[in-house]
Design a protein around this motif. Structure first.
Motif, PDB file in Angstrom:
ATOM      1  N   ASP A 118       0.851  -1.188   0.000  1.00 51.58           N
ATOM      2  CA  ASP A 118       0.000   0.000   0.000  1.00 51.58           C
ATOM      3  C   ASP A 118       0.887   1.238   0.000  1.00 51.58           C
ATOM      4  O   ASP A 118       1.982   1.233   0.571  1.00 51.58           O
ATOM      5  N   GLY A 119       0.413   2.298  -0.618  1.00 49.27           N
ATOM      6  CA  GLY A 119       1.213   3.500  -0.754  1.00 49.27           C
ATOM      7  C   GLY A 119       1.563   4.146   0.577  1.00 49.27           C
ATOM      8  O   GLY A 119       0.823   4.030   1.558  1.00 49.27           O
ATOM      9  N   ILE A 120       2.697   4.836   0.607  1.00 49.04           N
ATOM     10  CA  ILE A 120       3.135   5.544   1.813  1.00 49.04           C
ATOM     11  C   ILE A 120       3.291   7.030   1.482  1.00 49.04           C
ATOM     12  O   ILE A 120       3.468   7.417   0.331  1.00 49.04           O
ATOM     13  N   THR A 121       3.221   7.851   2.522  1.00 54.09           N
ATOM     14  CA  THR A 121       3.351   9.302   2.329  1.00 54.09           C
ATOM     15  C   THR A 121       4.666   9.848   2.858  1.00 54.09           C
ATOM     16  O   THR A 121       4.995  11.000   2.594  1.00 54.09           O
ATOM     17  N   ASP A 122       5.420   9.051   3.612  1.00 55.77           N
ATOM     18  CA  ASP A 122       6.736   9.471   4.101  1.00 55.77           C
ATOM     19  C   ASP A 122       7.535   8.246   4.505  1.00 55.77           C
ATOM     20  O   ASP A 122       6.976   7.165   4.697  1.00 55.77           O
ATOM     21  N   VAL A 159       8.764  11.098  -6.417  1.00 52.57           N
ATOM     22  CA  VAL A 159       7.849  11.941  -5.641  1.00 52.57           C
ATOM     23  C   VAL A 159       8.494  12.433  -4.344  1.00 52.57           C
ATOM     24  O   VAL A 159       7.835  13.071  -3.525  1.00 52.57           O
ATOM     25  N   GLY A 160       9.769  12.143  -4.141  1.00 49.34           N
ATOM     26  CA  GLY A 160      10.465  12.622  -2.945  1.00 49.34           C
ATOM     27  C   GLY A 160      11.914  12.183  -2.948  1.00 49.34           C
ATOM     28  O   GLY A 160      12.252  11.123  -3.478  1.00 49.34           O
ATOM     29  N   ALA A 188       3.793   7.137  -2.448  1.00 49.11           N
ATOM     30  CA  ALA A 188       4.884   6.340  -3.005  1.00 49.11           C
ATOM     31  C   ALA A 188       4.647   4.859  -2.754  1.00 49.11           C
ATOM     32  O   ALA A 188       4.075   4.472  -1.733  1.00 49.11           O
ATOM     33  N   VAL A 189       5.094   4.026  -3.687  1.00 47.10           N
ATOM     34  CA  VAL A 189       4.996   2.574  -3.519  1.00 47.10           C
ATOM     35  C   VAL A 189       6.363   1.904  -3.506  1.00 47.10           C
ATOM     36  O   VAL A 189       6.477   0.730  -3.166  1.00 47.10           O
ATOM     37  N   LYS A 190       7.417   2.654  -3.884  1.00 47.09           N
ATOM     38  CA  LYS A 190       8.766   2.102  -3.850  1.00 47.09           C
ATOM     39  C   LYS A 190       9.742   3.161  -3.368  1.00 47.09           C
ATOM     40  O   LYS A 190       9.535   4.358  -3.560  1.00 47.09           O
ATOM     41  N   ALA A 191      10.825   2.684  -2.739  1.00 41.16           N
ATOM     42  CA  ALA A 191      11.891   3.575  -2.283  1.00 41.16           C
ATOM     43  C   ALA A 191      13.229   2.910  -2.562  1.00 41.16           C
ATOM     44  O   ALA A 191      13.358   1.685  -2.476  1.00 41.16           O
ATOM     45  N   VAL A 192      14.217   3.727  -2.900  1.00 37.78           N
ATOM     46  CA  VAL A 192      15.563   3.224  -3.159  1.00 37.78           C
ATOM     47  C   VAL A 192      16.553   4.007  -2.308  1.00 37.78           C
ATOM     48  O   VAL A 192      16.549   5.238  -2.306  1.00 37.78           O
ATOM     49  N   LEU A 193      17.386   3.273  -1.560  1.00 42.51           N
ATOM     50  CA  LEU A 193      18.492   3.870  -0.826  1.00 42.51           C
ATOM     51  C   LEU A 193      19.753   3.554  -1.604  1.00 42.51           C
ATOM     52  O   LEU A 193      20.199   2.399  -1.653  1.00 42.51           O
ATOM     53  N   ASP A 194      20.317   4.569  -2.241  1.00 41.77           N
ATOM     54  CA  ASP A 194      21.442   4.384  -3.158  1.00 41.77           C
ATOM     55  C   ASP A 194      22.712   4.945  -2.538  1.00 41.77           C
ATOM     56  O   ASP A 194      22.710   6.023  -1.945  1.00 41.77           O
ATOM     57  N   PHE A 195      23.812   4.207  -2.673  1.00 42.50           N
ATOM     58  CA  PHE A 195      25.099   4.635  -2.141  1.00 42.50           C
ATOM     59  C   PHE A 195      26.027   5.034  -3.281  1.00 42.50           C
ATOM     60  O   PHE A 195      26.371   4.211  -4.128  1.00 42.50           O
ATOM     61  N   GLY A 196      26.435   6.293  -3.301  1.00 43.63           N
ATOM     62  CA  GLY A 196      27.363   6.763  -4.308  1.00 43.63           C
ATOM     63  C   GLY A 196      28.733   6.963  -3.702  1.00 43.63           C
ATOM     64  O   GLY A 196      28.884   7.206  -2.509  1.00 43.63           O
TER      65      GLY A 196
END
Length: 248
Positions: A118-122, A159-160, A188-196
């Motif tokens: 389910d979608g999240i807002t934060d 979206v963020g 939002a339905v997906k999130a990515v934590l990316d390491f550069g």
């Protein structure tokens, strides 16, 4: 009249649904070196966590690390003997998530991927031991952790976004932690934590999010106003009938 009342009640229920807070801290039901496979049920959402970008062993699995145990996620080539750190202990509890794809393999992922049924807002989470790895050649180098929210499964519509940048000179070699918080411009339905940049071994814990429940019997906005009006008329008519019966 009864149909009007039922439709009006359905609209009121849909409007009264409230967002719910979700939390994952890996403290219950987890063990050291356990792989996190499948969705985690937080009571209000189902959350799947995977990793990507680890060459040589792209299993996509995340692993649990125990605080206080030897863990390659918290060691470097210049400081391989680090086994524990009080700063992380106080924040992590007993267990946290590590991006080493296979325990002891020294193969690390570059991204964590979070999927929400389910979608999240934060979304907020702690990252542990994020810094630049290596020796003197990396002094002055920086590494950036970026947390991005997407409104679609294909991860094309952002979206963020928020980020944190660490450098070798000013960040502790091991045991530091940072909290990342991002609020979605929508759902939002997906999130990515990316390491550069240069980094090996980043822990994740204390994942907080707000679930926006899907509406019940969703109807177009103009129809909602019509139904609410019909419901109000029905209630007025019902009240008048009751008054007439009482008068008789």
């Amino acid at each position: 009249m009864k149909k009007c009342l039922m439709l009006s009640a359905a609209v009121l229920v849909a409007c009264s649904l409230e967002a719910q807070a979700g939390f994952i801290d890996f403290e219950s039901g987890y063990a050291d070196l356990q792989s996190v496979n499948g969705a985690i049920d937080t009571g209000d959402n189902l959350v799947s966590i995977s990793t990507t970008g680890a060459t040589g062993n792209p299993t996509g699995l995340s692993y649990i690390a125990a605080v206080g145990e030897p863990r390659s996620a918290f060691t470097t080539g210049t400081n391989p003997g680090v086994m524990n750190d009080q700063a992380v202990d106080n924040r992590a509890g007993e267990f946290f998530l590590t991006d080493e794809n296979t325990p002891g393999s020294n193969v690390y992922a570059s991204d964590y991927i979070f999927s929400f049924a389910d979608g999240i807002t934060d979304l907020s989470l702690d990252i542990f031991d994020f810094r630049v790895d290596g020796g003197a050649q990396d002094v002055g180098s920086t590494a950036t952790a970026m947390l991005t929210l997407f409104s679609d499964d294909a991860m094309t519509n952002i979206v963020g976004m928020t980020s944190f940048t660490a450098d070798l000179q000013n960040q502790p070699i091991d045991g530091n932690w940072e909290n990342l918080l991002v609020v979605a411009n929508g759902v939002a339905v997906k999130a990515v934590l990316d390491f550069g940049g240069l980094d090996r071994g980043v822990g994740v814990d204390n994942i907080n999010f707000t679930t926006q429940p899907p509406p019940v019997n969703p109807v177009p906005e103009p129809s909602s106003f019509v139904l609410m009006g019909l419901g109000a008329i029905g209630l007025i008519g019902f009240r008048r009938r009751q008054q007439r019966r009482a008068g008789k």
